[in-house]
Design an enzyme around this catalytic site. Sequence first.
Site, PDB file in Angstrom:
ATOM      1  N   GLU A 131       0.842  -1.210   0.000  1.00 20.83           N
ATOM      2  CA  GLU A 131       0.000   0.000   0.000  1.00 20.83           C
ATOM      3  C   GLU A 131       0.870   1.251   0.000  1.00 20.83           C
ATOM      4  O   GLU A 131       0.571   2.252  -0.669  1.00 20.83           O
ATOM      5  CB  GLU A 131      -0.913   0.027   1.233  1.00 20.83           C
ATOM      6  N   GLU A 132       1.944   1.189   0.784  1.00 23.18           N
ATOM      7  CA  GLU A 132       2.781   2.383   0.974  1.00 23.18           C
ATOM      8  C   GLU A 132       3.487   2.812  -0.305  1.00 23.18           C
ATOM      9  O   GLU A 132       3.985   3.933  -0.396  1.00 23.18           O
ATOM     10  CB  GLU A 132       3.797   2.137   2.097  1.00 23.18           C
ATOM     11  N   HIS A 260       4.829   7.375   9.723  1.00 17.72           N
ATOM     12  CA  HIS A 260       5.900   7.026   8.772  1.00 17.72           C
ATOM     13  C   HIS A 260       7.301   7.216   9.370  1.00 17.72           C
ATOM     14  O   HIS A 260       8.263   7.438   8.630  1.00 17.72           O
ATOM     15  CB  HIS A 260       5.752   7.797   7.452  1.00 17.72           C
TER      16      HIS A 260
HETATM   17  N1  PHE Z   1      -2.909   5.588   3.445  1.00 17.47           N
HETATM   18  C1  PHE Z   1      -2.119   6.468   4.286  1.00 17.47           C
HETATM   19  C2  PHE Z   1      -0.832   5.743   4.650  1.00 17.47           C
HETATM   20  O1  PHE Z   1      -0.807   4.544   4.746  1.00 17.47           O
HETATM   21  C3  PHE Z   1      -2.816   6.875   5.541  1.00 17.47           C
HETATM   22  C4  PHE Z   1      -4.202   7.406   5.351  1.00 17.47           C
HETATM   23  C5  PHE Z   1      -5.290   6.598   5.600  1.00 17.47           C
HETATM   24  C6  PHE Z   1      -4.405   8.705   4.932  1.00 17.47           C
HETATM   25  C7  PHE Z   1      -6.582   7.077   5.420  1.00 17.47           C
HETATM   26  C8  PHE Z   1      -5.691   9.206   4.753  1.00 17.47           C
HETATM   27  C9  PHE Z   1      -6.790   8.396   4.992  1.00 17.47           C
HETATM   28  O2  PHE Z   1       0.177   6.361   4.856  1.00 17.47           O
HETATM   29 ZN    ZN Z   2       1.432   4.889   5.587  1.00 19.57          ZN
HETATM   30 ZN    ZN Z   3      -1.535   3.284   6.062  1.00 19.07          ZN
END
Ligand code: PHE
Ligand code: ZN
Ligand code: ZN
Length: 297
Positions: A131-132, A260
């Site tokens: 996902e990242e 992060h």
């Molecule tokens: N998807 C982002 C991440 O993993 C976090 C996130 C989740 C941001 C939901 C906005 C809404 O870094």
């Molecule tokens: Zn993230």
């Molecule tokens: Zn995330």
Amino acid sequence: SPDIPLANVKAHLSQFQSIASANGGNRAHGRPGYLASANYVKGRLDAAGYTTTLQSFTYNGATGYNLIADWPGGDPNQVLMVGAHLDSVTAGPGINDNGSGSAAVLETALEVARQGVNPAKHLRFAWWGAEELGLIGSRYYVNNLPVTERSKIKGYLNFDMVGSPNAGYFIYDGDNSDGTGSGPGPAGSAELERVLQGYFSSIGVPTEGTDFDGRSDYGPFIAVGIPAGGTFTGAEGIKSSAQAAKWGGSAGVAFDRCYHRSCDTTTNINDTALDRNADAIADAVWDIAVSPPSPGT
Ligand code: PHE
Ligand code: ZN
Ligand code: ZN
Ligand code: ZN
Ligand code: CA
């Protein structure tokens, strides 16, 4: 609907932390801590009676994995999917982002098994890879689903960061009722938003909408017209004084100062937020798929 045991959710977080610590400090795509995390979750699901599949894909010259778990039974033509990304960034162990969503979804799946649920709709749980790096695993899953299988998925619930230390209580604004940011999502997203809102109002916790902008793994689902929803306790955004007044915590401080970063460890979790969100996930699964109101009532 069930009360998901917070201690069980936190035990999964401890496992993710140990896995990261034993594998160079992270659980990132292409690193050994990722596959170890996937195997941990798979082992728990297999022992509980799930049918699991590790779906592999290649990205950036490395193999990534999605873990898909089906609970036998339910209407095969009406599938509810519930998912979370299991990878971390390389900077740290990713316990709030997204051990929290991964552990809360896992414990909901295990509660389904403990109760020997015979659901109305078919239940499918997912833990996404990479996902990242840009929603890679979830996009791979959606894009490789045969169109007939895709059309059976009636909703997707996503949980990414649900234990932020300076937590807010956000629900994806599927109908763009606040008129800001993006949305609305596919028809049906508004109903998923209402179900999640219903849980938080039942426990007296105020919520806010958060932009339905595709910034997590629901993005590929809404891109093909599948309704989606989910909750979020905040990342790098700053809590306002109005938000601190209604939710507690610190105004002028990020929802997650360790977003992060290497400090996203087991100490970077708000137990109350994690408990409420785990219970919200289970409540939504029960309301939508396990014991939905029968037609005509
Ligand atoms: N998807 C982002 C991440 O993993 C976090 C996130 C989740 C941001 C939901 C906005 C809404 O870094
Ligand atoms: Zn993230
Ligand atoms: Zn995330
Ligand atoms: Zn609880
Ligand atoms: Ca909006």
